[in-house]
Design a protein around this motif. Structure first.
Motif, short mmCIF file in Angstrom:
data_model
loop_
_atom_site.label_atom_id
_atom_site.label_comp_id
_atom_site.label_asym_id
_atom_site.label_seq_id
_atom_site.Cartn_x
_atom_site.Cartn_y
_atom_site.Cartn_z
N ALA A 56 0.84 -1.20 0.00
CA ALA A 56 0.00 0.00 0.00
C ALA A 56 0.88 1.25 0.00
O ALA A 56 2.02 1.23 0.44
CB ALA A 56 -0.91 0.01 1.22
N MET A 57 0.30 2.32 -0.53
CA MET A 57 0.95 3.61 -0.49
C MET A 57 0.07 4.54 0.32
O MET A 57 -1.15 4.36 0.38
CB MET A 57 1.12 4.19 -1.90
N GLY A 58 0.66 5.53 0.91
CA GLY A 58 -0.11 6.50 1.68
C GLY A 58 0.59 7.84 1.69
O GLY A 58 1.74 7.98 1.27
N GLN A 59 -0.14 8.81 2.15
CA GLN A 59 0.43 10.16 2.24
C GLN A 59 0.62 10.50 3.71
O GLN A 59 -0.24 10.28 4.54
CB GLN A 59 -0.52 11.17 1.60
N GLU A 60 1.83 11.02 4.00
CA GLU A 60 2.16 11.41 5.36
C GLU A 60 2.98 12.69 5.31
O GLU A 60 4.00 12.74 4.63
CB GLU A 60 2.94 10.30 6.06
N ASP A 61 2.54 13.70 5.98
CA ASP A 61 3.24 14.99 6.01
C ASP A 61 3.50 15.54 4.59
O ASP A 61 4.57 16.07 4.31
CB ASP A 61 4.55 14.89 6.78
N GLY A 62 2.54 15.35 3.70
CA GLY A 62 2.65 15.88 2.35
C GLY A 62 3.51 15.07 1.40
O GLY A 62 3.79 15.48 0.29
N SER A 63 3.96 13.89 1.84
CA SER A 63 4.81 13.04 0.99
C SER A 63 4.15 11.68 0.83
O SER A 63 3.44 11.21 1.70
CB SER A 63 6.18 12.83 1.62
N LEU A 64 4.43 11.04 -0.32
CA LEU A 64 3.95 9.67 -0.52
C LEU A 64 4.90 8.70 0.11
O LEU A 64 6.07 8.85 0.10
CB LEU A 64 3.83 9.35 -2.01
#
Length: 64
Positions: A56-64
């Motif tokens: 899975a991919m996700g976004q955290e603090d504006g980054s992928l």
């Protein structure tokens, strides 16, 4: 040709960095040219398709 199936990202990175002639397999299309180029000789395929952390991919603090 050698085939490996690491269970963790750390194991895959270790194999990749310590093995000459290693290539990653995630779907198969990138490996075919490597097998053709090397004729399978000296090639180590590292199958990362079943590493749960890479599913899975996700976004955290504006980054992928």
């Amino acid at each position: 040709m050698r085939y490996t199936r690491p269970q963790t990202v750390e194991e895959a990175v270790s194999l990749l960095s310590s093995t000459d002639g290693a290539t990653l397999l995630a779907g198969g299309t990138v490996v075919v040219p490597e097998i053709t180029r090397l004729g399978g000789t000296g090639l180590t395929v590292i199958d990362i398709g079943r590493i749960e952390a890479l599913r899975a991919m996700g976004q955290e603090d504006g980054s992928l």
